[in-house]
Design an enzyme around this catalytic site. Structure first.
Site, PDB file in Angstrom:
ATOM      1  N   TYR A 163      13.178  -3.478  -6.958  1.00  0.00           N
ATOM      2  CA  TYR A 163      14.495  -2.893  -6.678  1.00  0.00           C
ATOM      3  C   TYR A 163      15.553  -3.750  -7.393  1.00  0.00           C
ATOM      4  O   TYR A 163      15.213  -4.698  -8.108  1.00  0.00           O
ATOM      5  CB  TYR A 163      14.723  -2.810  -5.163  1.00  0.00           C
ATOM      6  CG  TYR A 163      13.757  -1.860  -4.487  1.00  0.00           C
ATOM      7  CD1 TYR A 163      13.852  -0.485  -4.690  1.00  0.00           C
ATOM      8  CD2 TYR A 163      12.725  -2.329  -3.681  1.00  0.00           C
ATOM      9  CE1 TYR A 163      12.953   0.396  -4.103  1.00  0.00           C
ATOM     10  CE2 TYR A 163      11.821  -1.449  -3.091  1.00  0.00           C
ATOM     11  CZ  TYR A 163      11.941  -0.090  -3.302  1.00  0.00           C
ATOM     12  OH  TYR A 163      11.046   0.781  -2.736  1.00  0.00           O
TER      13      TYR A 163
ATOM     14  N   ARG B 119      12.980 -10.702   1.764  1.00  0.00           N
ATOM     15  CA  ARG B 119      11.661 -10.264   1.288  1.00  0.00           C
ATOM     16  C   ARG B 119      11.633 -10.486  -0.216  1.00  0.00           C
ATOM     17  O   ARG B 119      12.441  -9.910  -0.958  1.00  0.00           O
ATOM     18  CB  ARG B 119      11.402  -8.796   1.624  1.00  0.00           C
ATOM     19  CG  ARG B 119       9.941  -8.458   1.331  1.00  0.00           C
ATOM     20  CD  ARG B 119       9.403  -7.278   2.079  1.00  0.00           C
ATOM     21  NE  ARG B 119       7.981  -7.503   2.343  1.00  0.00           N
ATOM     22  CZ  ARG B 119       7.092  -6.550   2.504  1.00  0.00           C
ATOM     23  NH1 ARG B 119       7.463  -5.297   2.477  1.00  0.00           N
ATOM     24  NH2 ARG B 119       5.823  -6.834   2.722  1.00  0.00           N
TER      25      ARG B 119
ATOM     26  N   CYS C   4      -6.222   4.649   2.831  1.00  0.00           N
ATOM     27  CA  CYS C   4      -6.372   5.828   1.972  1.00  0.00           C
ATOM     28  C   CYS C   4      -5.084   6.103   1.202  1.00  0.00           C
ATOM     29  O   CYS C   4      -5.099   6.762   0.161  1.00  0.00           O
ATOM     30  CB  CYS C   4      -6.739   7.037   2.826  1.00  0.00           C
ATOM     31  SG  CYS C   4      -5.457   7.455   4.031  1.00  0.00           S
TER      32      CYS C   4
ATOM     33  N   CYS D 221      -0.531  10.083   9.067  1.00  0.00           N
ATOM     34  CA  CYS D 221      -1.598   9.094   8.920  1.00  0.00           C
ATOM     35  C   CYS D 221      -2.930   9.816   9.018  1.00  0.00           C
ATOM     36  O   CYS D 221      -3.163  10.562   9.971  1.00  0.00           O
ATOM     37  CB  CYS D 221      -1.494   8.026  10.004  1.00  0.00           C
ATOM     38  SG  CYS D 221      -2.863   6.854   9.931  1.00  0.00           S
TER      39      CYS D 221
ATOM     40  N   GLU E 226     -26.120  15.556  18.953  1.00  0.00           N
ATOM     41  CA  GLU E 226     -26.235  15.231  17.527  1.00  0.00           C
ATOM     42  C   GLU E 226     -27.710  15.332  17.128  1.00  0.00           C
ATOM     43  O   GLU E 226     -28.575  14.739  17.772  1.00  0.00           O
ATOM     44  CB  GLU E 226     -25.687  13.823  17.268  1.00  0.00           C
ATOM     45  CG  GLU E 226     -26.012  13.234  15.914  1.00  0.00           C
ATOM     46  CD  GLU E 226     -25.600  14.103  14.724  1.00  0.00           C
ATOM     47  OE1 GLU E 226     -24.477  14.637  14.717  1.00  0.00           O
ATOM     48  OE2 GLU E 226     -26.430  14.265  13.798  1.00  0.00           O
TER      49      GLU E 226
ATOM     50  N   LYS F 118     -16.733   0.585   0.443  1.00  0.00           N
ATOM     51  CA  LYS F 118     -16.198   1.499   1.460  1.00  0.00           C
ATOM     52  C   LYS F 118     -16.192   0.827   2.841  1.00  0.00           C
ATOM     53  O   LYS F 118     -16.430   1.456   3.869  1.00  0.00           O
ATOM     54  CB  LYS F 118     -17.018   2.795   1.488  1.00  0.00           C
ATOM     55  CG  LYS F 118     -16.997   3.589   0.197  1.00  0.00           C
ATOM     56  CD  LYS F 118     -15.619   4.114  -0.194  1.00  0.00           C
ATOM     57  CE  LYS F 118     -15.119   5.211   0.698  1.00  0.00           C
ATOM     58  NZ  LYS F 118     -15.898   6.431   0.619  1.00  0.00           N
TER      59      LYS F 118
HETATM   60  C1  LIG Z   1       4.579   4.476   2.968  1.00  0.00           C
HETATM   61  C2  LIG Z   1       5.026   3.093   2.635  1.00  0.00           C
HETATM   62  C3  LIG Z   1       6.373   2.784   2.659  1.00  0.00           C
HETATM   63  C4  LIG Z   1       6.798   1.489   2.387  1.00  0.00           C
HETATM   64  N1  LIG Z   1       8.126   1.195   2.501  1.00  0.00           N
HETATM   65  C5  LIG Z   1       8.538  -0.085   2.341  1.00  0.00           C
HETATM   66  C6  LIG Z   1       9.885  -0.446   2.597  1.00  0.00           C
HETATM   67  O1  LIG Z   1      10.705   0.355   3.035  1.00  0.00           O
HETATM   68  N2  LIG Z   1      10.241  -1.732   2.368  1.00  0.00           N
HETATM   69  C7  LIG Z   1       9.345  -2.681   1.941  1.00  0.00           C
HETATM   70  O2  LIG Z   1       9.722  -3.831   1.752  1.00  0.00           O
HETATM   71  N3  LIG Z   1       8.060  -2.362   1.739  1.00  0.00           N
HETATM   72  C8  LIG Z   1       7.632  -1.099   1.944  1.00  0.00           C
HETATM   73  N4  LIG Z   1       6.309  -0.799   1.793  1.00  0.00           N
HETATM   74  C9  LIG Z   1       5.351  -1.880   1.477  1.00  0.00           C
HETATM   75  C10 LIG Z   1       4.801  -2.465   2.786  1.00  0.00           C
HETATM   76  O3  LIG Z   1       5.786  -3.120   3.527  1.00  0.00           O
HETATM   77  C11 LIG Z   1       3.673  -3.466   2.527  1.00  0.00           C
HETATM   78  O4  LIG Z   1       4.175  -4.518   1.766  1.00  0.00           O
HETATM   79  C12 LIG Z   1       2.473  -2.887   1.800  1.00  0.00           C
HETATM   80  O5  LIG Z   1       2.140  -1.598   2.261  1.00  0.00           O
HETATM   81  C13 LIG Z   1       1.252  -3.783   1.968  1.00  0.00           C
HETATM   82  O6  LIG Z   1       1.057  -4.091   3.313  1.00  0.00           O
HETATM   83  P1  LIG Z   1       0.051  -3.294   4.282  1.00  0.00           P
HETATM   84  O7  LIG Z   1      -1.306  -3.404   3.687  1.00  0.00           O
HETATM   85  O8  LIG Z   1       0.181  -4.015   5.583  1.00  0.00           O
HETATM   86  O9  LIG Z   1       0.496  -1.889   4.325  1.00  0.00           O
HETATM   87  C14 LIG Z   1       5.861   0.490   2.059  1.00  0.00           C
HETATM   88  C15 LIG Z   1       4.501   0.805   2.042  1.00  0.00           C
HETATM   89  C16 LIG Z   1       4.075   2.083   2.343  1.00  0.00           C
HETATM   90  C17 LIG Z   1       2.608   2.370   2.371  1.00  0.00           C
HETATM   91  S1  SF4 Z   2      -1.742   4.135   7.519  1.00  0.00           S
HETATM   92 FE1  SF4 Z   2      -3.017   5.952   7.746  1.00  0.00          FE
HETATM   93  S2  SF4 Z   2      -2.477   7.223   5.991  1.00  0.00           S
HETATM   94 FE2  SF4 Z   2      -1.726   5.166   5.535  1.00  0.00          FE
HETATM   95  S3  SF4 Z   2      -3.368   4.191   4.422  1.00  0.00           S
HETATM   96 FE3  SF4 Z   2      -3.697   3.710   6.566  1.00  0.00          FE
HETATM   97  S4  SF4 Z   2      -5.095   5.281   7.298  1.00  0.00           S
HETATM   98 FE4  SF4 Z   2      -4.254   6.023   5.382  1.00  0.00          FE
END
Ligand SMILES: Cc1cc2nc3c(=O)[nH]c(=O)nc-3n(C[C@H](O)[C@H](O)[C@H](O)COP(=O)(O)O)c2cc1C
Ligand code: SF4
Length: 635
Positions: free
Chosen positions: A171, A219, A343, A359, A407, A425
Site C-alpha cells: 500500500y 504493520r 483454500c 468460508c 458408511e 494436503k
Molecule cells: C480475505 C483477506 C483479507 C485480508 N485483509 C487484510 C487487511 O485488511 N489488512 C491486512 O493487514 N492484512 C489483510 N490480510 C492479510 C492477513 O492479515 C494475513 O496477513 C494473511 O492472510 C496471512 O495470515 P493468515 O494465514 O493467518 O491468514 C487479508 C487476508 C485475507 C485472506
Molecule cells: S478461512 Fe475459510 S475460506 Fe479462507 S482459506 Fe480458510 S478455510 Fe478457506
C-alpha cells in the site's frame, strides 16, 4: 511455562493489557456498505471473534479519506466523522467480552480494486502496476498525513484501544519504503532514512493529533519478498525507527499483492513461513512483536512464543474459520478447532472479487444461519460418511436429533480420505480429523462397513433420511487390457516404481494426482482439454500447482481432449490417433457424476429425503458442507 500457558498469558502493549497473546490479524470482509459504513453483520462478526477469547482484535483495513485511499469496493471507512457512530459499535462489541480493539488504517496507494482507478505512488517509474499512476507531490503527502491523523482521531472517538497503521503489503506507505518502487529525488526518496520519512511523519502526526492517547501498532513487511524490495535488515531498522517515534508494537507481515501467495499461503505452502522475519525484527526492538502468516496450530503458536521469536501471534483466516479458537484451547479441546484449510476461496478470492467473504469450511457464514435446537427431536438416518454426511450428522446431533450414520467403507471420510493423502494436503487431513473428532464427541451412532440396500433403508425406523452417497468418477472408453484407474485409486494404490503414467484431465484433482505421483518418482504426463491446468483453482493455488508440476518434470499437454485409451495405455483423440506415448497406467480424472442411488425409492418412501454433497450435485468441499449444513438446519 508449559503449553498453552505462554499463549494464554497476558501481555501489555503500551498502556493496555491484553488477556492473552492471540491476535486477530486484520482481514477485510466486504461486509460494510458500498459507502464503507458499518453494518450489523460487521458488528456481530467482530463481536463473535472477541467472544471466542481472542486477546486483540484488529479490525480490517479502513480507508482514511474520500480521495484515492480506498482499496476494496466495500471497504470499511474511517474517512468521515459520521463514521464514528458505526465504528464505535464495532469497538464496543469487541470490548464487551474483554478483548482489546484496534482499527487498521490504510492508504491504498497502488493497490486499488478494481484495477484501472487512479493510483497514488511514490514515483511512476519502478511500479509493478499499470494504469493511472500518479506520483504524489509534497502537498498530497501532507494531505495523507492529515488524513491518517483524522482517521486515527475517529478511531479514538469510536473507543478503539489502538490504531494499527498499515505500512505493509504494497500500500502507499509500504511503497515509499521499497527501494525499487520509490525512485523519488526529493527528501522522501533515495536513502533509507529518506524512504522512511513519510511513515515516520505519519506516526508523528497521528501522535500529535491524538494527544489524549491512542497507542499505535505498525504493520510492516519483514520483507517485500522480491528482489529490489524492502529486505529483512531494513525492516528491522524501520521497526527501531518506528518505536523511537512512539509506536508501541510491531506486527510483522510480508509481501505485496503480487506475492500474496507467500503471505496468505495456499494449502500447499509452509505454515509459519514468515515467523523468522518477525524474529529478525524482535532482535532489535524493545516493544512487543507480533508474528503472522499461515498460523493455526496452538502447539506451534505456543512454541513460536516460547522460542522468543515473537511476543504475540496473529491469525486472520484461522480465526475466520473458527472464532472460538482461544476458548477451545483454553478449555483443553484444541482438537475441536475447525481448521482453516487455506483454500483462499471463500475469503481471499471472494474478497478480491468485491464479494462479502465466506468460508469454505464454515457454511453458516455463506448461509447466514445459526443452528437452533430442534423443535422436535427426530430419528434421522444419514447415509454416507464423506464430508457432507459427517457435517450433516454433526449438525443434526448438535441440534438434538437422534442420528445414525451408515458408511459402506470401514472408515469415515469418503472421497476426502484419498484427497487428503498426498503430503501436500496436510490441511485437508487435519480437517478430516476434525470432522471425525466432532462426531466422536457427539451421541451419533456410527455404523461402518454397512452398505444399505434401498430395502434396508426403507425398513429403518428413521423419520427422515439424509442421503450423502457421493458421486461416481466419470470414465473413458478404454481397451480391456489397458491399466486404467480413478484418481482415488491412483493415490491410495501402488504403481510399479518408475511407472509411466498418463493423467487424463488436468483440473485440480488431476493436477494434484499428477503432483503426488511425480513425487513418488513416476514419469507423469497430464492431458488437459483447456488451455490451462487447474482452471477452477484459486489463482495462488494454480500457481503453486503448476510450479510444482514443472519442478517435478511433469509433462503437460494442453488443449487436448482424450476420448479413448488403447490397450498399451496410449491416450487417443476422437479420431483414434495417439495423443501421446503409451503409459503403464492411465489415471482418469475428468469429473464426477452424482450417485443416483435411492432416487426412485425416495419418491415413494413417504419420508423426507434430503440429498446433500456430491449426490445432490458434484462440487467442491464448500458446496458439500453448505448443502449438509442447510439440510442439517432444515430438519
Ligand atoms: C480475505 C483477506 C483479507 C485480508 N485483509 C487484510 C487487511 O485488511 N489488512 C491486512 O493487514 N492484512 C489483510 N490480510 C492479510 C492477513 O492479515 C494475513 O496477513 C494473511 O492472510 C496471512 O495470515 P493468515 O494465514 O493467518 O491468514 C487479508 C487476508 C485475507 C485472506
Ligand atoms: S478461512 Fe475459510 S475460506 Fe479462507 S482459506 Fe480458510 S478455510 Fe478457506
Amino acid at each position: 511455562m508449559n503449553y498453552p500457558d505462554v499463549l494464554l498469558s497476558p501481555i501489555p502493549i503500551g498502556p493496555h493489557v491484553l488477556r492473552n497473546r492471540v491476535v486477530r490479524a486484520a482481514m477485510a470482509t466486504n461486509y460494510a456498505t458500498s459507502a464503507g459504513r458499518v453494518t450489523d453483520r460487521l458488528v456481530e462478526y467482530y463481536g463473535s471473534i472477541a467472544a471466542g477469547g481472542t486477546g486483540l482484535v484488529i479490525v480490517e483495513f479502513a480507508f482514511i479519506d474520500r480521495m484515492v485511499s480506498r482499496s476494496w469496493p466495500r471497504q470499511l471507512s474511517a474517512s468521515e466523522d459520521s463514521d464514528v457512530t458505526g465504528l464505535s459499535r464495532i469497538a464496543a462489541a469487541i470490548q464487551k467480552s474483554g478483548a482489546r480493539a484496534a482499527l487498521q488504517l490504510c492508504h491504498a496507494g497502488p493497490q486499488r480494486i478494481p484495477a484501472g482507478q487512479r493510483q497514488w505512488v511514490p514515483s511512476v517509474s519502478g511500479q509493478a502496476r499499470t494504469g493511472t499512476l500518479h506520483a504524489i507531490d509534497s502537498d498530497e503527502i501532507a494531505g495523507v498525513k492529515a488524513s491518517f491523523t483524522r482517521a486515527a482521531q475517529r478511531a479514538r472517538s469510536a473507543g478503539f484501544d489502538f490504531a494499527e497503521l498499515h505500512l505493509a503489503h504494497g500500500y502507499l506507505l509500504s511503497e515509499f519504503l521499497a527501494p525499487d518502487r520509490n525512485q523519488r529525488s526529493d527528501e522522501y526518496g533515495g536513502s533509507f532514512a529518506a524512504r522512511m520519512r513519510f511513515s515516520l511523519e505519519v506516526v508523528a502526526s497521528v501522535r500529535a493529533g491524538t494527544e489524549d492517547g491512542l497507542p499505535l501498532i505498525a504493520r510492516i513487511n519483514g520483507s517485500d519478498l522480491r528482489e529490489g524490495g524492502l529486505g529483512p535488515e531494513d525492516a528491522a531498522s524501520l521497526a527501531v525507527a518506528l518505536t523511537s517515534v512512539g509506536v508501541q508494537a510491531i506486527h510483522v507481515s510480508a509481501g505485496t499483492y503480487e506475492s500474496r501467495h507467500l503471505r496468505s499461503t495456499p494449502t500447499y505452502g509452509e505454515r509459519g513461513n514468515l515467523v523468522e522475519l518477525a524474529a529478525r525484527v524482535k532482535r532489535d526492538v524493545r516493544v512487543p512483536v507480533i508474528a503472522s502468516g499461515g498460523l493455526s496450530d496452538p502447539e506451534h503458536l505456543d512454541a513460536i512464543l516460547s522460542s522468543g521469536a515473537a511476543d504475540l501471534v496473529s491469525m486472520a483466516r484461522q480465526l475466520h474459520a473458527d472464532p472460538q479458537w482461544v476458548a477451545k484451547v483454553a478449555s483443553g479441546h484444541p482438537q475441536s478447532i475447525r481448521p482453516c484449510i487455506r483454500c483462499n476461496n471463500g475469503c481471499l478470492r471472494r474478497g478480491i472479487d468485491g464479494e462479502p467473504v465466506t468460508c469454505d469450511v464454515r457454511p453458516e457464514i455463506a448461509t447466514r444461519s445459526t443452528a437452533k435446537p430442534a423443535a422436535r427431536k427426530k430419528s434421522v438416518a444419514v447415509v454416507g460418511g464423506g464430508p457432507a454426511g459427517m457435517e450433516a450428522a454433526r449438525l443434526l446431533a448438535v441440534r438434538g436429533h437422534h442420528v445414525t450414520l451408515f458408511e459402506a467403507r470401514h472408515e469415515l471420510g469418503g472421497g476426502l480420505v484419498a484427497a487428503a493423502r498426498p503430503s501436500f494436503k496436510h490441511d485437508l487431513a487435519r480437517f478430516l480429523e476434525y470432522q471425525k473428532g466432532a462426531l466422536e464427541s457427539l451421541p451419533v451412532v456410527i455404523k461402518l462397513g454397512t452398505r444399505l440396500s434401498s430395502k434396508d433403508l426403507l425398513a429403518l425406523d428413521a423419520e427422515e433420511i439424509v442421503l450423502a452417497a457421493g458421486s461416481h468418477p466419470r470414465r473413458l472408453p478404454a481397451d480391456d487390457d489397458a491399466v486404467v484407474m480413478t484418481a482415488e485409486e491412483a493415490v491410495t494404490g501402488t504403481l510399479d516404481s518408475g511407472a509411466r503414467v498418463a493423467v487424463i484431465g488436468g483440473g485440480v484433482t488431476g493436477s494434484e494426482t499428477a503432483w503426488h505421483l511425480a513425487q513418488l518418482g513416476h514419469a507423469v504426463t497430464v492431458y488437459e482439454r483447456e488451455s490451462q491446468l487447474a482452471r477452477s483453482a484459486e489463482s495462488n493455488h494454480r500457481q503453486w500447482l503448476t510450479d510444482a508440476l514443472t519442478r517435478l518434470g511433469v509433462h503437460t499437454v494442453l488443449n487436448t481432449e482424450i476420448h479413448t485409451v488403447a490397450a498399451d495405455g496410449t491416450p487417443r483423440f476422437a479420431d483414434g490417433n495417439p495423443a501421446g506415448p503409451a503409459a503403464n497406467a492411465v489415471v482418469v480424472a475428468v469429473g464426477a457424476e452424482k450417485n443416483e442411488w435411492f432416487t426412485r425409492p425416495a419418491r415413494t418412501s413417504g419420508k423426507p429425503v434430503h440429498r446433500v454433497g456430491d449426490c445432490a450435485s458434484p462440487g467442491d468441499l464448500a458446496a458439500a458442507l453448505a448443502s449438509a449444513w442447510e439440510a442439517g438446519c432444515r430438519i
